[in-house]
Design a protein around this motif. Structure first.
Motif, mmCIF file in Angstrom:
data_model
loop_
_atom_site.group_PDB
_atom_site.id
_atom_site.type_symbol
_atom_site.label_atom_id
_atom_site.label_comp_id
_atom_site.label_asym_id
_atom_site.label_seq_id
_atom_site.Cartn_x
_atom_site.Cartn_y
_atom_site.Cartn_z
ATOM 1 N N GLN A 1 -16.992 -32.384 44.797
ATOM 2 C CA GLN A 1 -18.677 -32.863 46.451
ATOM 3 C C GLN A 1 -17.977 -33.360 46.877
ATOM 4 O O GLN A 1 -17.331 -34.362 46.312
ATOM 5 C CB GLN A 1 -19.574 -32.798 45.296
ATOM 6 N N ILE A 2 -18.247 -34.007 48.227
ATOM 7 C CA ILE A 2 -17.402 -35.155 48.881
ATOM 8 C C ILE A 2 -19.048 -35.693 49.795
ATOM 9 O O ILE A 2 -19.765 -34.650 50.107
ATOM 10 C CB ILE A 2 -16.322 -35.263 50.223
ATOM 11 N N THR A 3 -19.155 -36.898 49.487
ATOM 12 C CA THR A 3 -20.473 -37.745 49.559
ATOM 13 C C THR A 3 -19.449 -39.006 50.797
ATOM 14 O O THR A 3 -19.375 -39.448 50.065
ATOM 15 C CB THR A 3 -21.149 -37.914 48.781
ATOM 16 N N PRO A 4 -20.370 -38.858 51.334
ATOM 17 C CA PRO A 4 -20.699 -38.126 52.565
ATOM 18 C C PRO A 4 -19.907 -36.874 53.455
ATOM 19 O O PRO A 4 -18.484 -37.591 53.148
ATOM 20 C CB PRO A 4 -21.339 -38.978 54.158
ATOM 21 N N ASP A 5 -20.310 -36.137 53.160
ATOM 22 C CA ASP A 5 -19.204 -35.158 53.629
ATOM 23 C C ASP A 5 -18.845 -34.667 55.377
ATOM 24 O O ASP A 5 -18.405 -34.129 55.927
ATOM 25 C CB ASP A 5 -20.440 -33.088 53.044
ATOM 26 N N SER A 6 -19.445 -35.527 56.087
ATOM 27 C CA SER A 6 -19.481 -36.439 57.507
ATOM 28 C C SER A 6 -19.119 -38.003 57.508
ATOM 29 O O SER A 6 -20.169 -38.695 57.549
ATOM 30 C CB SER A 6 -19.971 -35.752 58.256
ATOM 31 N N VAL A 7 -18.299 -38.126 58.568
ATOM 32 C CA VAL A 7 -18.647 -39.817 58.256
ATOM 33 C C VAL A 7 -18.381 -39.935 60.668
ATOM 34 O O VAL A 7 -18.230 -38.848 61.471
ATOM 35 C CB VAL A 7 -17.126 -40.722 58.288
ATOM 36 N N THR A 8 -18.712 -40.794 61.468
ATOM 37 C CA THR A 8 -18.314 -41.856 61.939
ATOM 38 C C THR A 8 -17.244 -42.262 62.680
ATOM 39 O O THR A 8 -16.583 -42.719 62.612
ATOM 40 C CB THR A 8 -19.646 -42.367 62.774
ATOM 41 N N VAL A 9 -16.935 -41.333 63.646
ATOM 42 C CA VAL A 9 -15.601 -41.724 64.104
ATOM 43 C C VAL A 9 -15.635 -42.430 65.873
ATOM 44 O O VAL A 9 -16.134 -41.670 66.645
ATOM 45 C CB VAL A 9 -14.446 -39.975 64.826
ATOM 46 N N TYR A 10 -15.417 -43.789 66.010
ATOM 47 C CA TYR A 10 -15.265 -43.723 67.489
ATOM 48 C C TYR A 10 -13.728 -44.311 67.918
ATOM 49 O O TYR A 10 -13.250 -45.031 67.059
ATOM 50 C CB TYR A 10 -16.062 -46.193 67.284
ATOM 51 N N ALA A 11 -13.350 -43.752 68.912
ATOM 52 C CA ALA A 11 -12.307 -44.218 69.535
ATOM 53 C C ALA A 11 -12.580 -44.112 71.014
ATOM 54 O O ALA A 11 -13.238 -43.123 71.629
ATOM 55 C CB ALA A 11 -11.312 -43.077 68.889
ATOM 56 N N PRO A 12 -11.029 -44.273 71.879
ATOM 57 C CA PRO A 12 -11.307 -43.234 73.162
ATOM 58 C C PRO A 12 -11.313 -42.238 73.405
ATOM 59 O O PRO A 12 -10.842 -41.346 72.620
ATOM 60 C CB PRO A 12 -9.743 -43.710 73.964
ATOM 61 N N LYS A 13 -12.171 -41.798 74.884
ATOM 62 C CA LYS A 13 -12.760 -40.319 74.806
ATOM 63 C C LYS A 13 -11.204 -39.650 74.791
ATOM 64 O O LYS A 13 -11.773 -37.854 73.611
ATOM 65 C CB LYS A 13 -13.092 -40.121 76.512
ATOM 66 N N GLN A 14 -10.324 -39.366 75.286
ATOM 67 C CA GLN A 14 -9.082 -38.281 75.126
ATOM 68 C C GLN A 14 -8.750 -38.965 73.680
ATOM 69 O O GLN A 14 -8.515 -37.572 73.217
ATOM 70 C CB GLN A 14 -7.983 -39.403 75.877
ATOM 71 N N LYS A 15 -8.920 -39.661 72.408
ATOM 72 C CA LYS A 15 -8.494 -39.631 71.436
ATOM 73 C C LYS A 15 -9.212 -38.878 70.191
ATOM 74 O O LYS A 15 -9.361 -38.071 69.950
ATOM 75 C CB LYS A 15 -8.106 -40.957 70.974
ATOM 76 N N LEU A 16 -10.540 -39.335 70.924
ATOM 77 C CA LEU A 16 -11.823 -38.824 70.308
ATOM 78 C C LEU A 16 -11.606 -37.163 70.213
ATOM 79 O O LEU A 16 -12.239 -36.323 69.052
ATOM 80 C CB LEU A 16 -13.362 -39.337 70.932
ATOM 81 N N ASP A 17 -11.164 -36.732 71.321
ATOM 82 C CA ASP A 17 -11.411 -35.607 72.165
ATOM 83 C C ASP A 17 -10.422 -34.452 71.184
ATOM 84 O O ASP A 17 -10.893 -32.996 70.410
ATOM 85 C CB ASP A 17 -10.864 -34.612 73.171
ATOM 86 N N SER A 18 -9.895 -35.221 70.950
ATOM 87 C CA SER A 18 -8.540 -35.015 70.081
ATOM 88 C C SER A 18 -8.657 -34.782 68.429
ATOM 89 O O SER A 18 -8.357 -34.023 67.527
ATOM 90 C CB SER A 18 -7.016 -35.301 69.568
ATOM 91 N N ILE A 19 -10.309 -35.242 67.660
ATOM 92 C CA ILE A 19 -9.635 -35.421 66.193
ATOM 93 C C ILE A 19 -10.850 -34.434 65.955
ATOM 94 O O ILE A 19 -12.011 -34.368 65.824
ATOM 95 C CB ILE A 19 -10.831 -37.023 66.013
ATOM 96 N N LYS A 20 -10.883 -33.355 65.267
ATOM 97 C CA LYS A 20 -11.396 -32.675 64.594
ATOM 98 C C LYS A 20 -11.699 -32.735 63.186
ATOM 99 O O LYS A 20 -13.105 -32.179 62.747
ATOM 100 C CB LYS A 20 -11.028 -30.981 64.553
ATOM 101 N N ALA A 21 -11.389 -34.245 62.290
ATOM 102 C CA ALA A 21 -11.821 -33.573 61.264
ATOM 103 C C ALA A 21 -10.519 -35.346 60.560
ATOM 104 O O ALA A 21 -9.862 -35.256 61.374
ATOM 105 C CB ALA A 21 -11.221 -32.857 59.659
ATOM 106 N N VAL A 22 -11.202 -35.658 59.266
ATOM 107 C CA VAL A 22 -11.109 -36.871 59.248
ATOM 108 C C VAL A 22 -10.013 -36.661 56.989
ATOM 109 O O VAL A 22 -11.113 -35.289 57.135
ATOM 110 C CB VAL A 22 -11.450 -38.318 59.022
ATOM 111 N N TYR A 23 -9.756 -36.981 56.946
ATOM 112 C CA TYR A 23 -8.652 -36.529 55.937
ATOM 113 C C TYR A 23 -8.899 -37.953 54.699
ATOM 114 O O TYR A 23 -8.492 -38.562 54.979
ATOM 115 C CB TYR A 23 -7.257 -36.310 55.430
ATOM 116 N N THR A 24 -9.222 -37.526 53.937
ATOM 117 C CA THR A 24 -8.979 -38.381 52.347
ATOM 118 C C THR A 24 -7.514 -38.876 51.944
ATOM 119 O O THR A 24 -6.681 -37.857 52.168
ATOM 120 C CB THR A 24 -9.605 -38.113 50.872
ATOM 121 N N GLU A 25 -7.301 -40.581 51.834
ATOM 122 C CA GLU A 25 -6.227 -40.678 50.961
ATOM 123 C C GLU A 25 -5.073 -39.034 50.060
ATOM 124 O O GLU A 25 -6.224 -39.312 49.539
ATOM 125 C CB GLU A 25 -6.104 -41.946 50.952
ATOM 126 N N GLU A 26 -4.544 -39.362 50.335
ATOM 127 C CA GLU A 26 -3.253 -37.982 49.568
ATOM 128 C C GLU A 26 -3.929 -38.351 47.655
ATOM 129 O O GLU A 26 -3.146 -39.794 48.061
ATOM 130 C CB GLU A 26 -2.325 -37.311 49.522
#
Length: 327
Positions: A170-195
């Motif tokens: 279980q990941i809490t929270p399971d989603s986060v808010t990403v702030y970025a310029p629009k072009q970069k924001l469109d390319s971000i589909k998910a974020v990952y935990t540090e390995e």
């Protein structure tokens, strides 16, 4: 014995003929040690000093996506006395960078090396010489509040202890808010935990884990809670699962003997306690046996709960009877 008598006794002991030479030796040893230390501290040394950079006067509608602070790694040379002051005594104030002065219209801002050096020199002693500053040039990113929610994905490995398995993650929270310029924001589909790897897990484990940073983007929050839930593997069975016919012609009903069967499988003990026969579906396919003269039909485990393995039926064939007539 009073205090005066005590000190007189100590003095008589230290300065007695037997111990006088030893005390004189200790005195000159301490004196030579102080002289050696003073000589060493008067030599020139190199040391890295960290100075925080803080961005000020940020517009209300602007969001710094590369962080609100940076850290400069300044390599300096100076006398040992001053180096000790940097290491253990002197606390440097943050260097302030005016957002409005250094910001461009394309979502970035920068501070050149000459200005950085001038600002750093104000925080150092006059005798200190700057050998290098990293980074030599500061670049920061911002946007005007554009953001979106993206899912958080786990990156790493989880190895349970022998006879255990990972029942849930279980990941809490399971989603986060990403702030970025629009072009970069469109390319971000998910974020990952540090390995990270978790080995020999045998009980429920809850850990805080940082999210992998994305250049030019700000992630809120920047860490999540990972819940790893384990269970003990056990070989168990469920009896009384009804056998049903599929693809039966209209008006015909399949009767099997026996009408129910058992299912053997491997599952976690916690999961097993919540299972019942209705969680399984055992079928016989009319398309397979309807046009044969055999008195037995083959049965299959059609549906089983997620998370169980090595599922088998008590029997693979049963006697059957077809009742009713085709309309």
């Amino acid at each position: 014995m009073n205090i005066g008598s005590f000190f007189r006794s100590v003095a008589d002991f230290l300065f007695s003929r037997t111990n006088r030479e030893f005390v004189i030796f200790l005195f000159f040893l301490a004196l030579s040690g102080i002289f050696w230390l003073m000589t060493r501290l008067n030599e020139t040394y190199e040391q890295e000093v960290r100075i925080v950079v803080r961005y000020t006067n940020v517009r209300k509608n602007a969001v710094l996506t590369s962080g609100e602070t940076d850290t400069l790694h300044v390599n300096i040379s100076d006398k040992g006395f001053n180096i000790i002051s940097y290491m253990y005594g002197q606390v440097h104030r943050p260097i302030d960078i005016d957002f409005t002065t250094h910001t461009t219209a394309n979502g970035t801002g920068s501070v050149e090396s000459a200005e950085i050096k001038a600002l750093v020199e104000t925080e150092l002693m006059a005798s200190s010489k700057i050998l290098s500053i990293k980074p030599e040039r500061l670049v920061y990113y911002y946007n005007n509040g554009e953001s979106k929610r993206v899912p958080v994905l786990f990156r790493g490995t989880i190895t349970p202890q022998q006879l255990y398995f990972v029942a849930d993650r279980q990941i809490t929270p399971d989603s986060v808010t990403v702030y970025a310029p629009k072009q970069k924001l469109d390319s971000i589909k998910a974020v990952y935990t540090e390995e990270r790897s978790y080995d020999d897990v045998h009980d429920t484990l809850v850990v805080k884990q940082k999210l992998t940073t994305i250049a030019g983007a700000k992630i809120v929050p920047d860490q999540v809670s990972i819940g790893i839930i384990t269970d003990v593997l056990t070989e168990v069975s469920i009896d009384g699962v009804p056998i049903e016919g599929i693809n039966m012609p209209e008006g015909k009903i399949l009767r099997t003997f026996p009408a129910r069967t058992g299912v053997h499988f491997v599952a976690g003990m916690k999961q097993y306690k919540g299972l019942s026969p209705k969680d399984f579906r055992v079928v016989a396919d009319y398309n397979e046996f309807g046009h044969t003269t055999s008195q037995k039909c083959r049965i299959y485990l059609h549906t089983k709960p997620t998370g169980i393995s090595n599922a088998t039926l008590d029997v693979s064939q049963v006697d059957y009877l077809i009742e009713g007539t085709t309309k």
